[in-house]
Design an enzyme around this catalytic site. Structure first.
Site, PDB file in Angstrom:
ATOM      1  N   ASP A  12       0.788  -0.789  -1.532  1.00  0.00           N
ATOM      2  CA  ASP A  12      -0.627  -1.099  -2.519  1.00  0.00           C
ATOM      3  C   ASP A  12      -0.531  -0.014  -3.198  1.00  0.00           C
ATOM      4  O   ASP A  12       0.013   0.955  -3.288  1.00  0.00           O
ATOM      5  CB  ASP A  12      -1.943  -1.254  -1.657  1.00  0.00           C
ATOM      6  CG  ASP A  12      -3.028  -1.369  -2.476  1.00  0.00           C
ATOM      7  OD1 ASP A  12      -3.027  -2.261  -3.397  1.00  0.00           O
ATOM      8  OD2 ASP A  12      -3.942  -0.738  -2.225  1.00  0.00           O
ATOM      9  N   ASP A  14      -3.697   0.677  -5.695  1.00  0.00           N
ATOM     10  CA  ASP A  14      -5.080   1.011  -6.408  1.00  0.00           C
ATOM     11  C   ASP A  14      -5.520   1.585  -4.962  1.00  0.00           C
ATOM     12  O   ASP A  14      -6.072   0.655  -3.944  1.00  0.00           O
ATOM     13  CB  ASP A  14      -6.000  -0.053  -6.954  1.00  0.00           C
ATOM     14  CG  ASP A  14      -5.400  -0.286  -8.379  1.00  0.00           C
ATOM     15  OD1 ASP A  14      -5.492   0.654  -9.246  1.00  0.00           O
ATOM     16  OD2 ASP A  14      -5.145  -1.200  -8.582  1.00  0.00           O
ATOM     17  N   ASP A 176      -5.254  -0.345   1.663  1.00  0.00           N
ATOM     18  CA  ASP A 176      -6.620   0.168   2.060  1.00  0.00           C
ATOM     19  C   ASP A 176      -7.711  -1.021   1.846  1.00  0.00           C
ATOM     20  O   ASP A 176      -8.694  -0.559   2.595  1.00  0.00           O
ATOM     21  CB  ASP A 176      -7.002   1.234   0.841  1.00  0.00           C
ATOM     22  CG  ASP A 176      -7.083   0.626  -0.484  1.00  0.00           C
ATOM     23  OD1 ASP A 176      -6.370  -0.366  -0.990  1.00  0.00           O
ATOM     24  OD2 ASP A 176      -8.303   1.094  -1.072  1.00  0.00           O
TER      25      ASP A 176
END
Length: 244
Positions: A12, A14, A176
């Site tokens: 990922d 961001d 996240d």
């Protein structure tokens, strides 16, 4: 180098490669604010709303022209302090790093150039949504697929995961938040960021994972596994679920 050279790291962007989530940052500061954003994240996490619809609602609250959004983010988003060293090691080891993001490719590319450098921007594949910029300066996200995520990240990983055993690379994924839910089951080892929504989801669904606090944790663990110093099984830190 390693007992197993055939390895891919999916990540990922961001809040994983960067310290701040660029879309959350825009929403919180120049959109409808953090309180409403967190409400939407919980709705997605609990399955009452799709990520696709919640994300569009967030971005619709941001009225700054797209080029200004990019400059705003370049001024405010910071790189995880361990990522540059990880990328350098992975490149030298011949390990592809692939960004799989529910964000927007032009933003990710611009931040990658600024934060890591043009070499990284040239070599790291970005699989993400796109943007349509209108004549009046307004803009809209262009989702990658028709799924409830807008970009079902599992689709970027499955072609590798479904290869015959003798051809299949060792697969890692780091994430996240709620945009990572579709990718959580698809790799050999999932890294989930401490204190974030992805861990909540994994605990609820019984998905194996290992916690990371920064990219140095990921670097150390992946390097040890690739070099044959530890096994994939021993790298899974939580004990409440069994490995896939």
């Amino acid at each position: 180098m390693a007992s197993r050279r055939n390895t891919i790291v999916f990540t990922d962007w961001d809040g994983t490669v960067t310290l701040q989530d660029s879309n959350d940052f825009m929403t919180d500061n120049i959109g409808f604010g953090e309180e409403r954003r967190r409400e939407l994240n919980i709705e997605v996490l609990e399955g009452r709303w799709t990520f696709r619809d919640a994300f569009r609602d967030m971005l619709d609250s941001v009225h700054k022209p797209f080029p200004e959004c990019i400059e705003y983010l370049k001024d405010n988003i910071q790189l995880d302090p361990g990522f540059a060293d990880f990328y350098k090691w992975a490149k030298e080891a011949g390990i592809p790093v692939i960004v799989v993001s529910s964000g927007m490719k032009p933003i990710i590319h611009a931040l990658l150039v600024k934060l890591v450098g043009q070499d990284a921007a040239n070599n790291i594949e970005i699989v993400a949504n796109d943007v349509k910029v209108n004549d009046d300066g307004s803009w809209d996200i262009v989702y990658r697929d028709e799924s409830g995520f807008g970009h079902d990240k599992s689709r970027a990983i499955k072609p590798y995961a479904e290869l015959p055993k003798e051809e299949r690379p060792m697969l890692f994924y780091a994430g996240d938040g709620v945009s990572d839910l579709s990718a959580a089951r698809e790799t050999d080892l999932l890294f989930a960021k401490a204190g974030r929504d992805l861990i909540t989801y994994c605990e609820r669904e019984g998905i194996p994972y290992t916690v990371f606090h920064n990219y140095t944790d990921i670097h150390d663990k992946v390097k040890a596994i690739v070099n044959g110093e530890v096994t994939l099984e021993s790298a899974i830190e939580n004990e409440n679920v069994e490995a896939l």
